[in-house]
Write an enzyme that holds these catalytic residues in place. Structure first.
Site, PDB file in Angstrom:
ATOM      1  CE  LYS A  22      37.131  32.822  34.505  1.00 51.64           C
ATOM      2  NZ  LYS A  22      37.108  33.498  33.242  1.00 51.64           N
TER       3      LYS A  22
ATOM      4  CG  HIS B 215      31.175  35.989  34.416  1.00 50.29           C
ATOM      5  ND1 HIS B 215      31.722  35.509  33.248  1.00 50.29           N
ATOM      6  CD2 HIS B 215      32.214  36.419  35.172  1.00 50.29           C
ATOM      7  CE1 HIS B 215      33.043  35.628  33.307  1.00 50.29           C
ATOM      8  NE2 HIS B 215      33.363  36.187  34.467  1.00 50.29           N
TER       9      HIS B 215
ATOM     10  CD  GLU C 141      34.532  40.351  35.171  1.00 48.05           C
ATOM     11  OE1 GLU C 141      35.603  39.976  35.648  1.00 48.05           O
ATOM     12  OE2 GLU C 141      33.603  39.583  34.890  1.00 48.05           O
TER      13      GLU C 141
HETATM   14  C1  PEP Z   1      36.594  36.617  35.114  1.00 41.81           C
HETATM   15  O1  PEP Z   1      36.416  35.424  34.984  1.00 41.81           O
HETATM   16  O2  PEP Z   1      35.668  37.329  35.523  1.00 41.81           O
HETATM   17  C2  PEP Z   1      37.896  37.189  34.771  1.00 41.81           C
HETATM   18  C3  PEP Z   1      38.079  38.477  34.949  1.00 41.81           C
HETATM   19  O3  PEP Z   1      38.852  36.335  34.314  1.00 41.81           O
HETATM   20  P1  PEP Z   1      40.413  36.659  34.098  1.00 41.81           P
HETATM   21  O4  PEP Z   1      40.921  37.294  35.360  1.00 41.81           O
HETATM   22  O5  PEP Z   1      41.028  35.338  33.825  1.00 41.81           O
HETATM   23  O6  PEP Z   1      40.521  37.601  32.944  1.00 41.81           O
END
Ligand code: PEP
Length: 242
Positions: free
Chosen positions: A12, A88, A162
Site C-alpha cells: 500500500k 483493488h 477480497e
Molecule cells: C489488501 O490490501 O489487499 C489486504 C488484503 O489487506 P489486509 O491483509 O491488511 O486485510
C-alpha cells in the site's frame, strides 16, 4: 491441473519494511511459488534492482496523456514490473474505479506484457443482504470482455477475491466458505482458462490463518496487506506454502 501458488505482498502507501532486501528475505520469488511485492510507485525501481518480482498497485490504461499524477501500464512494464493489481477495493472506493475502467486496465496490462490481478469482493452491506454472488458476477465481467483474446492471454489473468469487510478489519473469513466462493468464481471464468487461472484470497491474512486458506484446492494463493509489512509474519506466511 497444478497451479503454481502466488503470494502477493501489498505494501500500500507504506515504505518497504526494514530487512525487506536481506539475503534471506521472504519477499524473493521461489521455484515452488511466485512471490510478488507491490510497493509504492516510488519504490518499484529499488525493489526491481534487489531482484524481486514486482507488481504495480495501479496503472492507467492509456499509454500516455494528460493524466496528472498517473502512470500507464506500458510505463510500468518498461520500468520492470511483471504484475499489476486492477480494481483493488481501496481504488474502487477512493478513486471511483468502475468495472469498465478496470476492464480497460486489464486489457492494457495484457497488451503491455504485465500479469494483471483482478481484485473483486463484496462490501459488508452487500454480504449482509446476500448479494455476494451477484456482485462477484458483475465484477468478473472484465474477464468475459477479455474472453475474445487468445487463450494464452486470458490464462495469465489472476483473480483476487477480497471481501471488503475482511480487508484490514481483522475479521477472519472461514477458509471453507472462501473455498466455496472460489469454486463459484472459477465456474464463471471462460472455459479455456478455468483450470489454469489462479484465484487468490485476501483479507486479514496473517501468519496464523494462512495455512488454513492454502489447504483448500481452489485457493491458489494469498494477497496480504498489513502482515506483508512485517517481515517475520510474512516469513511465516511464505513458509505455509507447501
Ligand atoms: C489488501 O490490501 O489487499 C489486504 C488484503 O489487506 P489486509 O491483509 O491488511 O486485510
Amino acid at each position: 491441473m497444478q497451479r503454481k501458488p502466488l503470494l502477493c505482498a501489498n505494501w500500500k502507501m507504506f515504505r518497504p519494511p526494514d530487512g525487506w532486501d536481506a539475503t534471506d528475505s521472504p519477499y524473493r520469488s521461489q521455484a515452488r511459488a511466485d512471490i510478488v511485492i507491490f510497493p509504492t510507485h516510488l519504490h518499484i525501481t529499488k525493489c526491481i534492482k534487489a531482484k524481486m518480482l514486482v507488481g504495480a498497485q495501479y496503472g492507467r490504461p492509456e499509454p500516455e496523456g494528460a493524466f496528472t499524477g498517473d502512470v500507464s501500464m506500458q510505463m510500468l512494464k518498461a520500468q520492470g514490473c511483471s504484475y499489476a493489481l486492477c480494481g483493488h477495493s481501496e481504488r474502487r472506493q477512493n478513486h471511483g474505479e468502475t468495472d469498465i475502467f478496470i476492464a480497460e486496465q486489464i486489457i492494457a496490462a495484457l497488451e503491455a506484457g504485465l500479469h494483471p490481478i483482478l481484485c473483486i469482493g463484496e462490501t459488508k452491506e452487500e454480504y449482509d443482504k446476500g448479494k455476494t454472488q451477484s456482485i462477484l458476477k458483475r465484477q468478473l465481467s472484465p474477464v468475459s470482455m477479455i474472453n475474445s483474446l487468445p487463450a494464452v492471454l486470458s490464462s495469465v489473468v489472476s483473480i483476487a477475491y477480497e471481501p471488503v469487510w475482511a480487508i484490514g478489519s481483522g475479521i477472519n473469513a472461514l477458509p471453507a466458505d472462501i473455498q466455496n466462493i472460489h469454486t463459484f468464481i472459477r465456474s464463471l471464468l471462460p472455459e479455456q482458462s478455468q483450470k489454469s487461472t489462479r484465484i487468490l484470497y485476501g483479507g486479514s491474512v496473517n501468519e496464523l490463518n494462512a495455512s488454513g486458506f492454502l489447504a483448500h484446492e481452489d485457493i491458489d494463493g494469498l494477497l496480504v496487506g498489513a502482515c506483508s509489512l512485517e517481515v517475520e509474519k510474512f516469513t511465516e506466511i511464505m513458509r505455509s506454502i507447501s
